[in-house]
Design a protein around this motif. Structure first.
Motif, PDB file in Angstrom:
ATOM      1  N   UNK A 175      -0.838 -10.463 -43.888  1.00 25.29           N
ATOM      2  CA  UNK A 175      -1.031 -11.911 -43.888  1.00 25.29           C
ATOM      3  C   UNK A 175       0.112 -12.537 -43.089  1.00 25.29           C
ATOM      4  N   UNK A 176      -0.250 -13.343 -42.122  1.00 28.75           N
ATOM      5  CA  UNK A 176       0.786 -13.978 -41.300  1.00 28.75           C
ATOM      6  C   UNK A 176       1.473 -15.092 -42.092  1.00 28.75           C
ATOM      7  N   UNK A 177       2.777 -15.037 -42.117  1.00 24.93           N
ATOM      8  CA  UNK A 177       3.541 -16.069 -42.818  1.00 24.93           C
ATOM      9  C   UNK A 177       4.827 -16.356 -42.046  1.00 24.93           C
ATOM     10  N   UNK A 178       5.249 -17.575 -42.118  1.00 24.23           N
ATOM     11  CA  UNK A 178       6.457 -17.981 -41.396  1.00 24.23           C
ATOM     12  C   UNK A 178       7.692 -17.481 -42.135  1.00 24.23           C
ATOM     13  N   UNK A 179       8.637 -16.889 -41.420  1.00 21.76           N
ATOM     14  CA  UNK A 179       9.861 -16.425 -42.089  1.00 21.76           C
ATOM     15  C   UNK A 179      10.728 -17.599 -42.513  1.00 21.76           C
ATOM     16  N   UNK A 180      11.483 -17.386 -43.579  1.00 22.32           N
ATOM     17  CA  UNK A 180      12.463 -18.382 -44.019  1.00 22.32           C
ATOM     18  C   UNK A 180      13.754 -18.096 -43.264  1.00 22.32           C
ATOM     19  N   UNK A 181      14.170 -19.027 -42.453  1.00 24.91           N
ATOM     20  CA  UNK A 181      15.364 -18.839 -41.631  1.00 24.91           C
ATOM     21  C   UNK A 181      16.571 -19.462 -42.310  1.00 24.91           C
ATOM     22  N   UNK A 182      17.769 -18.916 -42.055  1.00 29.22           N
ATOM     23  CA  UNK A 182      18.971 -19.498 -42.675  1.00 29.22           C
ATOM     24  C   UNK A 182      19.268 -20.861 -42.107  1.00 29.22           C
ATOM     25  N   UNK A 183      19.932 -21.651 -42.889  1.00 26.45           N
ATOM     26  CA  UNK A 183      20.357 -22.969 -42.406  1.00 26.45           C
ATOM     27  C   UNK A 183      21.293 -22.791 -41.234  1.00 26.45           C
ATOM     28  N   UNK A 184      21.162 -23.658 -40.263  1.00 21.99           N
ATOM     29  CA  UNK A 184      22.004 -23.566 -39.075  1.00 21.99           C
ATOM     30  C   UNK A 184      23.421 -23.935 -39.459  1.00 21.99           C
ATOM     31  N   UNK A 185      24.322 -22.951 -39.328  1.00 22.59           N
ATOM     32  CA  UNK A 185      25.727 -23.205 -39.663  1.00 22.59           C
ATOM     33  C   UNK A 185      26.382 -24.020 -38.569  1.00 22.59           C
ATOM     34  N   UNK A 186      27.400 -24.750 -38.942  1.00 26.85           N
ATOM     35  CA  UNK A 186      28.147 -25.535 -37.970  1.00 26.85           C
ATOM     36  C   UNK A 186      28.829 -24.605 -36.980  1.00 26.85           C
ATOM     37  N   UNK A 187      28.535 -24.769 -35.732  1.00 25.31           N
ATOM     38  CA  UNK A 187      29.077 -23.879 -34.721  1.00 25.31           C
ATOM     39  C   UNK A 187      30.491 -24.304 -34.343  1.00 25.31           C
ATOM     40  N   UNK A 188      31.307 -23.299 -34.067  1.00 18.83           N
ATOM     41  CA  UNK A 188      32.656 -23.571 -33.627  1.00 18.83           C
ATOM     42  C   UNK A 188      32.609 -24.214 -32.250  1.00 18.83           C
ATOM     43  N   UNK A 189      33.515 -25.139 -32.008  1.00 26.08           N
ATOM     44  CA  UNK A 189      33.537 -25.830 -30.725  1.00 26.08           C
ATOM     45  C   UNK A 189      33.601 -24.821 -29.584  1.00 26.08           C
ATOM     46  N   UNK A 190      32.823 -25.107 -28.532  1.00 22.55           N
ATOM     47  CA  UNK A 190      32.772 -24.171 -27.412  1.00 22.55           C
ATOM     48  C   UNK A 190      34.135 -24.051 -26.742  1.00 22.55           C
ATOM     49  N   UNK A 191      34.889 -25.132 -26.731  1.00 24.10           N
ATOM     50  CA  UNK A 191      36.198 -25.115 -26.080  1.00 24.10           C
ATOM     51  C   UNK A 191      37.287 -25.224 -27.129  1.00 24.10           C
ATOM     52  N   UNK A 192      38.121 -24.201 -27.200  1.00 24.89           N
ATOM     53  CA  UNK A 192      39.261 -24.257 -28.112  1.00 24.89           C
ATOM     54  C   UNK A 192      40.293 -25.241 -27.563  1.00 24.89           C
ATOM     55  N   UNK A 193      41.042 -25.906 -28.436  1.00 25.69           N
ATOM     56  CA  UNK A 193      42.133 -26.743 -27.945  1.00 25.69           C
ATOM     57  C   UNK A 193      43.088 -25.924 -27.078  1.00 25.69           C
ATOM     58  N   UNK A 194      43.511 -26.478 -25.961  1.00 28.52           N
ATOM     59  CA  UNK A 194      44.286 -25.737 -24.977  1.00 28.52           C
ATOM     60  C   UNK A 194      45.747 -26.161 -25.001  1.00 28.52           C
ATOM     61  N   UNK A 195      46.631 -25.207 -24.779  1.00 26.19           N
ATOM     62  CA  UNK A 195      48.058 -25.509 -24.744  1.00 26.19           C
ATOM     63  C   UNK A 195      48.424 -26.415 -23.576  1.00 26.19           C
ATOM     64  N   UNK A 196      47.555 -26.508 -22.584  1.00 24.41           N
ATOM     65  CA  UNK A 196      47.824 -27.402 -21.459  1.00 24.41           C
ATOM     66  C   UNK A 196      47.869 -28.862 -21.900  1.00 24.41           C
ATOM     67  N   UNK A 197      47.308 -29.165 -23.067  1.00 22.47           N
ATOM     68  CA  UNK A 197      47.338 -30.539 -23.583  1.00 22.47           C
ATOM     69  C   UNK A 197      48.721 -30.931 -24.091  1.00 22.47           C
ATOM     70  N   UNK A 198      49.585 -29.940 -24.290  1.00 24.60           N
ATOM     71  CA  UNK A 198      50.912 -30.199 -24.859  1.00 24.60           C
ATOM     72  C   UNK A 198      51.867 -30.577 -23.733  1.00 24.60           C
ATOM     73  N   UNK A 199      52.486 -31.732 -23.859  1.00 21.63           N
ATOM     74  CA  UNK A 199      53.485 -32.186 -22.879  1.00 21.63           C
ATOM     75  C   UNK A 199      54.873 -31.975 -23.463  1.00 21.63           C
ATOM     76  N   UNK A 200      55.729 -31.326 -22.686  1.00 23.14           N
ATOM     77  CA  UNK A 200      57.075 -31.052 -23.178  1.00 23.14           C
ATOM     78  C   UNK A 200      57.049 -30.027 -24.295  1.00 23.14           C
ATOM     79  N   UNK A 201      58.038 -30.119 -25.177  1.00 23.24           N
ATOM     80  CA  UNK A 201      58.137 -29.202 -26.315  1.00 23.24           C
ATOM     81  C   UNK A 201      58.105 -27.744 -25.863  1.00 23.24           C
ATOM     82  N   UNK A 202      58.807 -27.452 -24.773  1.00 24.13           N
ATOM     83  CA  UNK A 202      58.817 -26.090 -24.246  1.00 24.13           C
ATOM     84  C   UNK A 202      59.342 -25.081 -25.239  1.00 24.13           C
ATOM     85  N   UNK A 203      60.350 -25.463 -26.028  1.00 25.50           N
ATOM     86  CA  UNK A 203      60.896 -24.545 -27.027  1.00 25.50           C
ATOM     87  C   UNK A 203      59.854 -24.209 -28.083  1.00 25.50           C
TER      88      UNK A 203
END
Length: 513
Positions: A175-203
């Protein structure tokens, strides 16, 4: 005698135990008896299985049905046993051939309409089934991609109880039946925060590179707006991709916590940042019923960031001490015990005082010296003794900001800094080959202080003097030594010299009240 059996998996942390599900049909008034130490959710499977079988067109026997979950002394939790119970019952009734059902493992929760719903923890359960020697496992169609991450075992995704019975050879029309799919989890942002955003603070950036290269724990203290949170959230971008056993373990943890797993293993290190109102249970794990993993487990092979660390209750922070030392956590409750991995990188960030302005050039601190000491003392001495890098972060002035903008040095992006981290880790892994350790933070202090790794008297002199004067503990001595090896690896040196040891000691003692 109408007796049949099949198998399921009970999870204890990430470890799975094979559970034999026996079903017996005997004369007597119609009844469904479930034994074998089930919890409340599992005890309710009697109603779910009965209704699911009727609506799937393969009703259970109208005689007395007894289902035993063996071993009986092992606590069994959750609704993932539904499919195994239903298949065993149908096999005992002669609807499903007993031989194929007795050679497979079954995972999944049944809905009242007979369809299978996805469950958490499928990946570690399938791994446990493979390690137990099984060749086939049936899982909900919604968990198929996740289960297929395990090689060496046949994974069959089924949409419902009727489909599972047909897989085992039951003479039923599909008997054809539709599968129960998991809830769509919140996806991690495609772009991670980059160190290039940091100005100064070289130490501070260099301190983060050292922390990433050696797996060292880090604490930052500074006034509001100094960039502590900005820096901490960019630490995962410096860490190499997870591979092998680390990627598999991180994916198993994600599966167990119900966050959803796709068709690929987790490759990027996880990042957890609980609020400072979090309880000890939410941090390390626990619960009154099923023992669930906490933030330190979800952060395994990644970063646990505690912002406003001095605002956490001291008892909550001190709960981290044992996991930091052991790399694992065993949670004991009246219902049983569960062990989880907890090999995370800790990052603490805090203001220097209750008002937050101590050390600021543009605001006056109104806190007394005692208040400042009491505030930072909420991060206890034993906890801070396990932190390798302690950094004071200052606010940038206008001149420093313009200088950082004009002299934006190459190599300040996360990808370029990560290349330095990977190169340093490769040197450490080569040196630690055959020891079971892969990062400098993992190495035993006694190993670094013996044999050919033992540093010369000149190089180790600053550290010896600090220990002799009581400036550091023996644990701190070893941790500073590990940090010195990391700094040497970043510089491409064959072993630490007096400059590396001095820099490591400076980073170790960088916070003052």
């Amino acid at each position: 005698m109408a007796l049949a059996r099949t198998f399921a998996i009970a999870l204890d942390g990430l470890r799975g135990h094979v559970v034999e599900v026996e079903a017996d049909i005997s004369a007597g008034l119609p009844a469904f008896v479930l034994i074998g130490l089930p919890d409340t959710a599992l005890g309710e499977s009697r109603k779910r299985v009965g209704a699911a079988a009727v609506n799937a067109g393969c009703s259970l026997s109208q005689k007395k049905l007894t289902v035993n979950l063996s071993p009986a002394a092992l606590p069994k939790q959750g609704s993932g046993f539904d499919l195994a119970i239903a298949v065993a019952a149908l096999s005992a009734a002669g609807v499903v051939p007993p031989a194929p059902a007795a050679r497979a493992v079954h995972l999944g929760e049944l809905g009242l309409d007979g369809r299978l719903r996805p469950v958490a923890g499928v990946l570690p359960a399938v791994l446990a089934a493979r390690e137990a020697g099984f060749d086939r496992v049936l899982v909900p169609a919604g968990n198929l991609d996740e289960a297929c991450l395990v090689d060496g075992i046949e994974v069959v995704g089924v949409t419902g109880l009727r489909a599972a019975a047909i897989v085992h050879g039951a003479e039923l029309d599909p008997v054809e039946e539709d599968p129960v799919l998991p809830a769509v989890a919140e996806q991690r942002a495609a772009r991670e925060p980059d160190m290039a955003d940091v100005s100064g603070n070289g130490e501070a950036v260099e301190a983060l590179v050292a922390a990433a290269a050696g797996g060292h724990h880090l604490a930052m203290v500074g006034p509001p707006g100094a960039g502590k949170t900005m820096l901490a959230r960019r630490l995962p971008s410096l860490l190499p991709d997870l591979a092998g056993a680390e990627a598999l373990e991180a994916t198993c943890i994600r599966s167990l916590t119900g966050l959803g797993v796709g068709a690929e293993l987790v490759r990027r290190p996880p990042f957890e940042a609980p609020h400072h109102t979090a309880s000890a249970v939410s941090l390390v794990g626990g619960g009154s019923g099923r023992i669930t993993p906490g933030a330190i487990v979800r952060a395994t092979h990644g970063v646990l960031f505690l912002d406003e660390a001095a605002e956490f209750p001291p008892s909550v922070l001190d709960a981290l001490r044992q996991p930091l030392e052991n790399g694992s956590i065993t949670i004991h409750r009246a219902s049983g015990a569960a062990s989880f991995p907890a090999r995370f990188q800790l990052v603490l960030a805090s203001n220097p005082c209750p008002c937050g302005h101590y050390g600021s050039a543009d605001a006056e601190c109104t806190c007394s010296p005692m208040a400042r000491r009491r505030y930072l003392a909420r991060m206890s001495g034993p906890l801070m003794d396990r932190v390798d890098i302690r950094l004071t972060v200052r606010r940038l002035g206008l001149a420093a900001l313009h200088a950082a903008s004009d002299l934006h040095a190459p190599g300040s992006t996360s990808s370029e800094l990560r290349a330095r981290v990977e190169s340093a880790r490769a040197r450490a892994a080569e040196r630690l080959r055959g020891t079971g350790w892969v990062r400098n933070a993992d190495a035993a202090g006694s190993w670094l202080r013996s044999g050919e790794r033992r540093l010369g008297a000149t190089a180790i002199a600053p550290l010896d003097r600090a220990l002799e004067r009581g400036g550091i503990t023996m644990r701190g001595y070893d941790r500073t030594l590990r940090l010195a090896w990391t700094l040497a690896d970043l510089d491409g040196a064959s072993s630490p010299d007096v400059d590396h040891v001095g820099r490591a000691l400076f980073l170790r003692r960088g916070i003052s009240a």
